[in-house]
Design a protein around this motif. Structure first.
Motif, short mmCIF file in Angstrom:
data_model
loop_
_atom_site.label_atom_id
_atom_site.label_comp_id
_atom_site.label_asym_id
_atom_site.label_seq_id
_atom_site.Cartn_x
_atom_site.Cartn_y
_atom_site.Cartn_z
N THR A 156 -13.52 32.59 -38.32
CA THR A 156 -13.88 33.87 -38.94
C THR A 156 -14.16 33.61 -40.43
OG1 THR A 156 -11.62 34.40 -39.58
CG2 THR A 156 -12.35 35.13 -37.38
N LEU A 157 -14.81 34.57 -41.06
CA LEU A 157 -15.05 34.46 -42.49
C LEU A 157 -13.72 34.44 -43.26
CD1 LEU A 157 -18.15 36.76 -42.98
CD2 LEU A 157 -18.06 34.27 -42.87
N GLN A 158 -12.73 35.14 -42.76
CA GLN A 158 -11.42 35.14 -43.41
C GLN A 158 -10.82 33.73 -43.38
OE1 GLN A 158 -9.98 37.62 -45.14
NE2 GLN A 158 -8.25 36.30 -45.66
N GLN A 159 -10.92 33.06 -42.24
CA GLN A 159 -10.38 31.70 -42.14
C GLN A 159 -11.14 30.74 -43.06
OE1 GLN A 159 -10.92 31.68 -37.85
NE2 GLN A 159 -8.71 31.37 -37.55
N ILE A 160 -12.43 30.89 -43.14
CA ILE A 160 -13.23 30.04 -44.04
C ILE A 160 -12.84 30.31 -45.49
CG2 ILE A 160 -15.56 29.60 -44.90
CD1 ILE A 160 -16.51 30.06 -41.99
N ALA A 161 -12.67 31.59 -45.84
CA ALA A 161 -12.30 31.96 -47.20
C ALA A 161 -10.92 31.40 -47.56
CB ALA A 161 -12.32 33.48 -47.37
N GLU A 162 -9.95 31.54 -46.67
CA GLU A 162 -8.61 31.01 -46.93
C GLU A 162 -8.64 29.50 -47.10
OE1 GLU A 162 -6.35 32.50 -43.62
OE2 GLU A 162 -6.27 34.53 -44.46
N ASP A 163 -9.42 28.81 -46.26
CA ASP A 163 -9.54 27.36 -46.36
C ASP A 163 -10.21 26.98 -47.68
OD1 ASP A 163 -9.35 24.66 -45.03
OD2 ASP A 163 -11.53 24.77 -45.34
N HIS A 164 -11.24 27.71 -48.07
CA HIS A 164 -11.94 27.44 -49.33
C HIS A 164 -11.01 27.59 -50.53
CE1 HIS A 164 -15.18 27.38 -52.28
NE2 HIS A 164 -14.59 28.42 -52.83
N ILE A 165 -10.24 28.67 -50.55
CA ILE A 165 -9.32 28.91 -51.67
C ILE A 165 -8.24 27.82 -51.70
CG2 ILE A 165 -7.59 30.51 -52.59
CD1 ILE A 165 -10.57 31.37 -52.97
N ALA A 166 -7.72 27.43 -50.54
CA ALA A 166 -6.71 26.38 -50.49
C ALA A 166 -7.28 25.04 -50.97
CB ALA A 166 -6.17 26.23 -49.06
N LYS A 168 -9.82 24.61 -53.02
CA LYS A 168 -10.10 24.77 -54.46
C LYS A 168 -8.80 24.60 -55.26
CE LYS A 168 -12.08 28.26 -57.50
NZ LYS A 168 -12.65 29.60 -57.53
N GLU A 169 -7.73 25.22 -54.78
CA GLU A 169 -6.45 25.10 -55.46
C GLU A 169 -5.92 23.67 -55.40
OE1 GLU A 169 -2.37 26.82 -54.15
OE2 GLU A 169 -3.39 28.37 -55.31
N SER A 170 -6.07 23.03 -54.26
CA SER A 170 -5.62 21.64 -54.11
C SER A 170 -6.40 20.72 -55.04
CB SER A 170 -5.81 21.21 -52.65
OG SER A 170 -5.47 19.86 -52.49
N ALA A 171 -7.69 20.92 -55.16
CA ALA A 171 -8.51 20.11 -56.05
C ALA A 171 -8.09 20.32 -57.50
CB ALA A 171 -9.98 20.43 -55.86
N GLN A 173 -5.11 21.17 -58.56
CA GLN A 173 -3.81 20.53 -58.76
C GLN A 173 -3.95 19.03 -58.89
OE1 GLN A 173 -1.40 21.89 -55.51
NE2 GLN A 173 -0.93 23.83 -56.50
N ARG A 174 -4.85 18.42 -58.12
CA ARG A 174 -5.07 16.98 -58.22
C ARG A 174 -5.71 16.59 -59.54
NH1 ARG A 174 -6.97 17.49 -52.82
NH2 ARG A 174 -9.09 17.35 -53.60
N ALA A 175 -6.51 17.51 -60.10
CA ALA A 175 -7.21 17.22 -61.35
C ALA A 175 -6.28 17.23 -62.55
CB ALA A 175 -8.34 18.22 -61.55
N THR A 176 -5.14 17.87 -62.43
CA THR A 176 -4.23 17.94 -63.59
C THR A 176 -3.24 16.83 -63.61
OG1 THR A 176 -2.73 19.44 -62.40
CG2 THR A 176 -4.41 20.42 -63.82
#
Length: 176
Positions: A156-166, A168-171, A173-176
């Motif tokens: 679903t679009l919701q699942q894609i959005a949740e995966d995208h946000i996760a 993005k957040e993981s990237a 955190q790795r960048a800092t």
């Protein structure tokens, strides 16, 4: 983001209002025979989509931040208002808010006929790039990402959005 960036959910909502709401405007001009009665001055389905998106965003904000100030009159400013009014929330609630905003941005793009936006996301299950949009769901092209019956997995679009946000957040955190 630049002033001409039309990839944000707010910019897509503004584009829907300005270019797709009125018949005969926008990239997907509809050809029709001359009618004996005039058509509606707006596309009702687009209007309903805009109203539903703004209502969902407003309801979500008021549910998690009951003392939020008044929502802006311009629909495209709703997302900015949402972020401002919920900035004090815990990270999980902020992720939920961000996923809602992102999902709505995907919905706006699909309503405008830009379903290829789904191809820009990896499969939430296997990470393969190459999702495609089919009616009401994103489908993974990886034949190994299928259920036990061999049917391609859908998202679903919701699942894609949740995966995208996760992601993005993981990237971040790795960048800092």
């Amino acid at each position: 983001m630049s002033a001409g960036d039309d990839t944000t959910p707010a910019a897509r909502l503004r584009l829907l209002q300005n270019e797709f709401l009125q018949p005969g405007r926008g990239r997907h001009h509809e050809r029709a025979a001359k009618a004996s009665t005039p058509s509606l001055p707006i596309r009702v389905a687009i209007y309903d989509h805009i109203q539903a998106a703004v209502a969902e965003a407003t309801e979500h904000t008021r549910a998690v931040a009951p003392h939020a100030g008044p929502r802006p009159k311009q629909a495209e400013k709703t997302y900015e208002w949402m972020v401002e009014q919920t900035a004090h929330l815990d990270p999980d609630r902020q992720r939920n808010r961000d996923a809602l905003i992102y999902r709505q941005g995907l919905e706006h793009a699909i309503v405008m006929g830009e379903s290829k936006i789904i191809c820009r996301h990896p499969c939430p299950g296997c990470g393969t790039w190459g999702l495609f949009w089919r009616r009401d769901a994103a489908v993974c092209v990886n034949r190994y990402c299928a259920d036990d019956d061999g049917v391609a997995r859908t998202w679903t679009l919701q699942q894609i959005a949740e995966d995208h946000i996760a992601r993005k957040e993981s990237a971040a955190q790795r960048a800092t």
